[in-house]
Write a protein that holds these residues in place. Structure first.
Motif, PDB file in Angstrom:
ATOM      1  N   TYR A 156       0.835  -1.201   0.000  1.00 22.45           N
ATOM      2  CA  TYR A 156       0.000   0.000   0.000  1.00 22.45           C
ATOM      3  C   TYR A 156       0.865   1.245   0.000  1.00 22.45           C
TER       4      TYR A 156
ATOM      5  N   TYR B  44       0.752   9.872   3.255  1.00 25.07           N
ATOM      6  CA  TYR B  44      -0.371   9.125   3.826  1.00 25.07           C
ATOM      7  C   TYR B  44      -0.063   7.636   3.839  1.00 25.07           C
TER       8      TYR B  44
ATOM      9  N   THR C  79       2.542   6.793   6.425  1.00 30.03           N
ATOM     10  CA  THR C  79       1.939   6.910   7.762  1.00 30.03           C
ATOM     11  C   THR C  79       1.202   5.632   8.137  1.00 30.03           C
ATOM     12  N   VAL C  80       0.254   5.270   7.281  1.00 27.44           N
ATOM     13  CA  VAL C  80      -0.577   4.095   7.550  1.00 27.44           C
ATOM     14  C   VAL C  80       0.283   2.840   7.646  1.00 27.44           C
TER      15      VAL C  80
ATOM     16  N   PHE D  19      -0.171  11.285  13.050  1.00 29.08           N
ATOM     17  CA  PHE D  19      -1.427  11.036  12.339  1.00 29.08           C
ATOM     18  C   PHE D  19      -2.616  11.454  13.193  1.00 29.08           C
TER      19      PHE D  19
ATOM     20  N   LEU E  31      -5.690  13.970  12.540  1.00 32.65           N
ATOM     21  CA  LEU E  31      -7.075  13.490  12.480  1.00 32.65           C
ATOM     22  C   LEU E  31      -7.973  14.177  13.500  1.00 32.65           C
TER      23      LEU E  31
ATOM     24  N   GLY F  92     -11.760  16.797  13.146  1.00 34.29           N
ATOM     25  CA  GLY F  92     -13.118  16.549  13.619  1.00 34.29           C
ATOM     26  C   GLY F  92     -13.676  15.196  13.214  1.00 34.29           C
ATOM     27  N   GLY F  93     -14.635  14.726  13.990  1.00 33.97           N
ATOM     28  CA  GLY F  93     -15.224  13.408  13.795  1.00 33.97           C
ATOM     29  C   GLY F  93     -15.859  13.213  12.425  1.00 33.97           C
ATOM     30  N   ASP F  94     -16.568  14.232  11.926  1.00 28.51           N
ATOM     31  CA  ASP F  94     -17.260  14.092  10.639  1.00 28.51           C
ATOM     32  C   ASP F  94     -16.300  13.914   9.471  1.00 28.51           C
TER      33      ASP F  94
ATOM     34  N   LEU G 200     -13.587  12.159   9.513  1.00 35.11           N
ATOM     35  CA  LEU G 200     -12.799  10.924   9.571  1.00 35.11           C
ATOM     36  C   LEU G 200     -13.142   9.950   8.450  1.00 35.11           C
ATOM     37  N   TRP G 201     -14.401   9.564   8.373  1.00 32.76           N
ATOM     38  CA  TRP G 201     -14.746   8.548   7.377  1.00 32.76           C
ATOM     39  C   TRP G 201     -14.456   9.013   5.946  1.00 32.76           C
ATOM     40  N   PRO G 202     -14.829  10.246   5.584  1.00 29.07           N
ATOM     41  CA  PRO G 202     -14.496  10.698   4.226  1.00 29.07           C
ATOM     42  C   PRO G 202     -12.993  10.691   3.935  1.00 29.07           C
TER      43      PRO G 202
ATOM     44  N   ILE H  78     -11.003   8.373   4.863  1.00 31.96           N
ATOM     45  CA  ILE H  78     -10.623   6.978   4.626  1.00 31.96           C
ATOM     46  C   ILE H  78     -11.223   6.484   3.314  1.00 31.96           C
ATOM     47  N   ALA H  79     -12.491   6.804   3.088  1.00 28.02           N
ATOM     48  CA  ALA H  79     -13.188   6.336   1.893  1.00 28.02           C
ATOM     49  C   ALA H  79     -13.566   7.532   1.054  1.00 28.02           C
ATOM     50  N   ARG H  80     -12.702   7.809   0.065  1.00 27.95           N
ATOM     51  CA  ARG H  80     -12.914   9.052  -0.697  1.00 27.95           C
ATOM     52  C   ARG H  80     -13.765   8.820  -1.936  1.00 27.95           C
TER      53      ARG H  80
END
Lengths: 387, 347
Positions: free
Chosen positions: B258, B270, B273-274, B329, B333, B337-339, B341-343, B345-347
């Motif tokens: 990756y 990125y 980092t991961v 990281f 993150l 903010g919480g909102d 986070l998901w976007p 990861i999954a763009r």
């Protein structure tokens, strides 16, 4: 040096971005009324009206043939929808089993009549399916089941007990595994799968409360339950292979590592709260680690989907993903506790607290359901060539 | 499979075979006592692997990072007792800067230096692997918003040898107004991390390879070592430990792949980092499990195991440990903010 597993990458095409946004918008709206307790249930949460809404948007049976009402979309499109749902902790429970395995079973092995009769109402979100596998004396040793199906005129007579049947009390149909031939000497043989109308005479459903006090599990008792011939699924005696053939898909997808995901954004919001003194180096490390781990598991899950689409059976890879996923999920409430020193008192109306209270209690089941950690590790060891 | 993937796979096979023949306990001992593996280095240079990432116009194989991953993973699985990865990175960076690539092994400093108006650079780096085995090193120097890639004569920096867990040549260095042999401004600068993300990605791939070695060793030991009248691999406790090792090995390999793909895609930071976060944990658990499976003998020099576990402990720490990367990281993150986070990861 050849490893016994491989994970070729599978990228998600850009053209699925609009679908993703559509699902996200839908969920943003729908989730506003969801409590943290409800979100904690994630894909096990039963919400019939939600499932109908999802069905209305064509997000159940997405990959199935249009002739039955399916969308004939790609498995990657389904992946996009499902992972968005999981990220929101959406209550997919009323259609989850049917969409993930019962419908695909009928598509692979059912009769044309079964497909036409049963798939449309799965797709609409109208019908809920449950799974009849475990019995009081048969958990990990599933092949030792004793519930039996006797051939009678025009059909079968079922007797026995199924246990841990999630949402059995709310389900319209069960796909149950029964012993149809007791004369065989090998316990994996002589098993058959049946499509059972839960309203059949002779079925008694007894709820079983879990440690949270809620009752999602059930015991389902069968006393001389008659089901017609046309409700046998697939081939008589082939039930074991049929039931286990979907395992690679079931063990490898994002529900195996995203069950606790909503804890993360809620924890981040709590860390940003001015009154919190928990935003320290430890918290940053924990959040960074939790997200990095998830990115990698997502890559592995996508890879398996790609291999399945190519007609392969990456069962070793699936076992590895479930093993990693379960450990990862179980770490999440522990991490939240360590960051915030959360106590065992739920603050009603506070999402993080409700999520944390629920998940702290329920995560032990994550390494039990769908194949226990011990069984999976045994499978992995065997696949490595350990004698 | 594309042509480049084929070349990448073939190269990996050649590297693996070469290293399988050349690397032994004796070689590890020699390298760890300061004697570079000169013959092995020569053979590697002859394979053309050191310039694999350099474009064909500039004399390399023109492979993408993703296509070189199998080779570096294979090298990692054999303990990589030479500055192969560092030299590949240096060559790639020099080519990007339009600078000539010297022959021989090249070290990489991931610190960021200051470039003064006379073209001299100053700064320090707490850890430069393989410096003593190299004549040259590359470093990134800053002047305002500009980044310059510099090639240095290693003798122009002040170097202090370090005692590391891997016991491979490694120095801390100080550059005090040092004149590079060559330097050029990077048209497209690296991020604020300079070359650190690239080296971290490389270490991730190495760890993926070393974990594979550990897994193979443990399975073989499980099947051959007998106690209580049977191979120890028949005991459930051993099976489960090795199964856990396999899960970390799989994750580590996916992480390394990756990271390299993300470099190719322009998301190198990125990806590093991961990956580095994931492989650090994998290396930690991997070494614990392997030593437990191997019992006493694996703890001693009677067995080759520790040459790999010590490298795992080293590589997880190089170019930023998983703790360093995770803290950084998380530090990105949380404020987002919480909102968000998901976007992200999954763009």
């Amino acid at each position: 040096m050849a490893a016994s597993f491989k994970f070729n990458p599978l990228p998600i095409p850009e053209e699925y971005a609009p679908l993703r946004q559509e699902v996200r918008s839908f969920l943003r709206e729908a989730s506003q009324s969801w409590s943290g307790w409800k979100i904690g249930h994630s894909w096990t949460g039963y919400d019939k009206e939600f499932s109908r809404e999802v069905g209305r948007r064509g997000w159940i049976g997405m990959t199935w043939p249009k002739v039955y009402g399916g969308g004939e979309r790609t498995s990657l499109e389904r992946f996009v929808v499902v992972e968005e749902m999981l990220a929101a902790g959406a209550p997919m429970g009323a259609h989850w089993i049917a969409d993930r395995q019962s419908g695909p079973l009928l598509l692979r092995l059912g009769t044309e009549d079964q497909r036409r009769r049963f798939l449309p109402q799965i797709i609409s979100g109208e019908h809920c399916y449950c799974i009849g596998l475990s019995e009081p004396d048969s958990g990990s040793d599933l092949a030792s089941i004793r519930s039996r199906a006797e051939k009678v005129s025009g059909g079968w007579r079922l007797n026995g007990r199924k246990i841990w049947t999630t949402n059995g009390h709310l389900s319209d149909f069960m796909i149950g595994l029964f012993r149809s031939d007791s004369s065989v000497t090998v316990k994996h043989q002589g098993l058959s799968q049946y499509l059972i109308d839960m309203r059949s005479s002779g079925i008694e459903v007894r709820p079983i409360a879990d440690l949270t006090g809620e009752a999602h599990f059930n015991e389902v008792l069968f006393e001389d339950v008659f089901i017609p011939d046309d409700m046998l699924v697939g081939t008589e005696g082939n039930g074991w292979q049929q039931a286990t053939s979907e395992l690679t898909f079931e063990r490898s997808q994002p529900d195996r590592f995203m069950s606790c995901f909503p804890l993360l954004p809620n924890a981040i919001d709590a860390l940003n709260d001015e009154q919190s003194d928990a935003n320290d180096r430890f918290a940053r490390r924990q959040i960074g680690q939790a997200v990095a781990d998830m990115v990698i598991m997502r890559e592995m899950s996508l890879s398996i989907l790609g291999q399945l689409d190519e007609g392969q059976t990456p069962s070793q890879e699936a076992a590895l993903v479930k093993e990693l996923g379960n450990t990862y999920e179980q770490r999440a409430p522990a991490m939240v506790r360590e960051i915030f020193d959360t106590d065992a008192v739920m603050q009603p109306g506070y999402r993080l607290s409700e999520l944390q209270t629920y998940l702290t209690q329920t995560v032990p089941s994550f390494s039990l359901r769908g194949g226990t950690r011990e069984i999976l590790r045994g499978i992995i060891a065997k696949g490595l060539g350990l004698k | 499979m594309t042509d480049d993937m084929n070349i990448g796979a073939m190269l990996a096979e050649q590297i693996d075979r070469l290293l399988a023949d050349a690397v032994s306990r004796d070689l590890f001992i020699a390298v760890e006592s300061g004697k570079p593996a000169a013959q092995l280095w020569q053979a590697l240079e002859e394979l053309g692997i050191t310039t694999a990432l350099v474009s064909e116009e500039q004399g390399g194989a023109g492979l993408a990072w993703g296509d070189t991953e199998p080779s570096l993973r294979a090298a990692g699985s054999r303990g990589m007792p030479v500055p192969l990865a560092e030299t590949m990175l240096a060559a790639w960076a020099l080519a990007r800067a339009g600078l000539a690539i010297p022959s021989g092994p090249i070290a990489v400093s991931t610190a960021l230096y200051e470039l003064d108006n006379d073209g001299a650079i100053s700064g320090s780096d707490a850890e430069v692997s393989w410096l003593e085995s190299c004549d040259h090193l590359v470093a990134v120097a800053l002047r305002g918003s500009e980044q310059h890639l510099c090639l240095l004569d290693k003798n122009t920096v002040t170097a202090e040898p370090l005692h590391t867990v891997a016991r491979e040549p490694c120095c801390s260095i100080v550059a005090d107004a040092v004149n590079p042999l060559a330097s050029a401004r990077l048209q497209t600068p690296f991020s604020e991390l300079g070359l650190r993300a690239h080296l971290a990605a490389i270490r991730a791939v190495q760890i993926g390879g070393a974990m594979e070695q550990l897994l193979e060793l443990c399975v073989e030991y499980g099947n051959t070592r007998e106690q209580f009248g049977r191979p120890i691999g028949k005991f459930q406790a051993i099976q489960h430990a090795i199964a856990e090792l396999a899960s970390h090995t799989a994750a580590a390999q996916v992480a390394g792949q990756y990271a390299f793909r993300q470099i190719d895609a322009g998301n190198g930071d990125y990806g590093a980092t991961v990956a580095k976060i994931r492989v650090g944990q994998a290396a930690t658990r991997g070494a614990e499990i392997a030593h437990q499976v191997f019992g006493a003998i694996g703890f001693t020099d009677e067995h080759i195991l520790h040459y790999f576990t010590r490298r795992l402990w080293q590589w997880r720490s190089d170019a930023g440990s998983e703790l360093w990367w995770a803290e950084r990281f998380g530090g990105q993150l949380i404020p987002a903010g919480g909102d968000a986070l998901w976007p992200s990861i999954a763009r």
